[in-house]
Design a protein around this motif. Sequence first.
Motif, mmCIF file in Angstrom:
data_model
loop_
_atom_site.group_PDB
_atom_site.id
_atom_site.type_symbol
_atom_site.label_atom_id
_atom_site.label_comp_id
_atom_site.label_asym_id
_atom_site.label_seq_id
_atom_site.Cartn_x
_atom_site.Cartn_y
_atom_site.Cartn_z
ATOM 1 N N UNK A 245 28.207 32.853 58.819
ATOM 2 C CA UNK A 245 29.090 33.406 59.855
ATOM 3 C C UNK A 245 30.133 34.343 59.240
ATOM 4 N N UNK A 246 29.864 34.842 58.033
ATOM 5 C CA UNK A 246 30.850 35.644 57.312
ATOM 6 C C UNK A 246 31.202 36.925 58.047
ATOM 7 N N UNK A 247 30.245 37.535 58.739
ATOM 8 C CA UNK A 247 30.502 38.811 59.409
ATOM 9 C C UNK A 247 31.252 38.625 60.719
ATOM 10 N N UNK A 248 30.915 37.609 61.475
ATOM 11 C CA UNK A 248 31.564 37.416 62.771
ATOM 12 C C UNK A 248 32.838 36.582 62.681
ATOM 13 N N UNK A 249 33.015 35.835 61.605
ATOM 14 C CA UNK A 249 34.212 35.010 61.435
ATOM 15 C C UNK A 249 34.661 35.138 59.974
ATOM 16 N N UNK A 250 35.218 36.288 59.655
ATOM 17 C CA UNK A 250 35.555 36.608 58.268
ATOM 18 C C UNK A 250 36.516 35.612 57.643
ATOM 19 N N UNK A 251 37.427 35.043 58.452
ATOM 20 C CA UNK A 251 38.472 34.169 57.922
ATOM 21 C C UNK A 251 37.907 32.884 57.320
ATOM 22 N N UNK A 252 36.721 32.472 57.758
ATOM 23 C CA UNK A 252 36.158 31.204 57.277
ATOM 24 C C UNK A 252 35.714 31.285 55.816
ATOM 25 N N UNK A 253 35.398 32.481 55.340
ATOM 26 C CA UNK A 253 34.985 32.640 53.941
ATOM 27 C C UNK A 253 35.992 33.459 53.141
ATOM 28 N N UNK A 254 36.671 34.400 53.792
ATOM 29 C CA UNK A 254 37.610 35.257 53.072
ATOM 30 C C UNK A 254 38.827 34.475 52.583
ATOM 31 N N UNK A 255 39.366 33.592 53.399
ATOM 32 C CA UNK A 255 40.586 32.879 53.026
ATOM 33 C C UNK A 255 40.362 31.884 51.883
ATOM 34 N N UNK A 256 39.317 31.039 51.945
ATOM 35 C CA UNK A 256 39.075 30.200 50.752
ATOM 36 C C UNK A 256 38.662 31.025 49.539
ATOM 37 N N UNK A 257 37.948 32.143 49.775
ATOM 38 C CA UNK A 257 37.612 33.019 48.654
ATOM 39 C C UNK A 257 38.850 33.625 48.032
ATOM 40 N N UNK A 258 39.835 33.966 48.851
ATOM 41 C CA UNK A 258 41.093 34.499 48.335
ATOM 42 C C UNK A 258 41.830 33.438 47.513
ATOM 43 N N UNK A 259 41.766 32.189 47.947
ATOM 44 C CA UNK A 259 42.403 31.110 47.192
ATOM 45 C C UNK A 259 41.753 30.974 45.811
ATOM 46 N N UNK A 260 40.418 31.056 45.758
ATOM 47 C CA UNK A 260 39.718 30.999 44.473
ATOM 48 C C UNK A 260 40.104 32.184 43.608
ATOM 49 N N UNK A 261 40.142 33.370 44.216
ATOM 50 C CA UNK A 261 40.475 34.589 43.472
ATOM 51 C C UNK A 261 41.866 34.494 42.852
ATOM 52 N N UNK A 262 42.852 34.065 43.623
ATOM 53 C CA UNK A 262 44.217 33.981 43.109
ATOM 54 C C UNK A 262 44.335 32.935 42.008
ATOM 55 N N UNK A 263 43.610 31.820 42.155
ATOM 56 C CA UNK A 263 43.660 30.783 41.129
ATOM 57 C C UNK A 263 43.057 31.273 39.816
ATOM 58 N N UNK A 264 41.880 31.880 39.902
ATOM 59 C CA UNK A 264 41.221 32.376 38.690
ATOM 60 C C UNK A 264 42.025 33.519 38.078
ATOM 61 N N UNK A 265 42.617 34.361 38.915
ATOM 62 C CA UNK A 265 43.467 35.436 38.403
ATOM 63 C C UNK A 265 44.658 34.864 37.650
ATOM 64 N N UNK A 266 45.294 33.827 38.216
ATOM 65 C CA UNK A 266 46.422 33.195 37.543
ATOM 66 C C UNK A 266 46.024 32.616 36.193
ATOM 67 N N UNK A 267 44.871 31.940 36.150
ATOM 68 C CA UNK A 267 44.388 31.369 34.893
ATOM 69 C C UNK A 267 44.123 32.470 33.867
ATOM 70 N N UNK A 268 43.514 33.568 34.306
ATOM 71 C CA UNK A 268 43.198 34.670 33.394
ATOM 72 C C UNK A 268 44.465 35.317 32.846
ATOM 73 N N UNK A 269 45.463 35.499 33.711
ATOM 74 C CA UNK A 269 46.718 36.100 33.259
ATOM 75 C C UNK A 269 47.435 35.204 32.250
ATOM 76 N N UNK A 270 47.418 33.906 32.503
ATOM 77 C CA UNK A 270 48.017 32.974 31.545
ATOM 78 C C UNK A 270 47.247 33.010 30.230
ATOM 79 N N UNK A 271 45.919 33.083 30.305
ATOM 80 C CA UNK A 271 45.117 33.183 29.094
ATOM 81 C C UNK A 271 45.444 34.431 28.292
ATOM 82 N N UNK A 272 45.629 35.561 28.983
ATOM 83 C CA UNK A 272 46.010 36.799 28.291
ATOM 84 C C UNK A 272 47.377 36.651 27.619
ATOM 85 N N UNK A 273 48.309 36.003 28.328
ATOM 86 C CA UNK A 273 49.630 35.796 27.746
ATOM 87 C C UNK A 273 49.582 34.899 26.525
#
Length: 285
Positions: A245-273
């Motif tokens: 239902x990703x096309x007709x209900x974008x929020x059901x996959x985009x929002x948890x995907x955004x949570x994963x993206x921000x978490x992995x981004x945070x981990x990567x930035x800490x790793x770089x630091x």
Amino acid sequence: MTPRAPGPVRQTWGMVLRNGSAVSGLALLASVLAMTLIVPAFYPADPFDIVWRPLAPPGEAPALPLGSDFLGRDVLAGIVHGGRATLAVGASAAAICVIIGIAVGAAAGFYGGLVDGGLMRIAEFFQVLPALLFAMTLVSLFGPDFVTIATAIGVVSWPPIARLTRAEFLRIRELDYVRASRAVGASDRRLIWRVILPNALPPLIVAATLTVGAAILFEAGLAFLGLGDPNAMSWGLMIGANRDFALEAWWTVTLPGLAIFLTVLGVSLVGDGLTDALDPKRHDR
């Protein structure tokens, strides 16, 4: 009176805090941890409860600020409560990966010879296997529960840690202080765990940090393919359950995907630091 020089931990922490990327990563991770550990106490909704009509968009119902999924479950409840399982699987899988990798790499780098050759052949065997396919096989055989998923991810992810550990041990074991410890009768066990490993930790800490992000993505991939734990809500499970239902209900996959993206981004930035802070060349400048 001459002030004492800061210890290595304070010095490293100070360098991390002076790194803009690391501070941004820490802020992201702090936000994610607050959302998953503190917010659920103020938003105790069960993420598996059907509370509204399916695929309701965000804002349609005051009680569902982020809408509902294909079954009518609260998306916000899924994101808030599902983060615990996602982070727990990522951290557990990374711990398993690091433990296996350090044990194998330390033995290979310290003893060399036939031990090194045999262990590195095993590492190469695991490295050439399709990691996702192998993990899918393990989860399919033993069942998609929390322990199996974390173990499967850790088992297929350890070769890079082992190779890095081996390289550090090969370098450090020839240094003068290691030779001196051996000369005064230090046992192999003491040399490995008390003399060499502490000095090999900086790059391993960075690698372990980045492994957490990779494990979170791995768990999301397994859940997307329908191999997540059905009894524990996770961000990957939300994406996998709503992928049709990703096309007709974008929020059901985009929002948890955004949570994963921000978490992995945070981990990567800490790793770089941490890479910058633990780089001895930077300390000498």
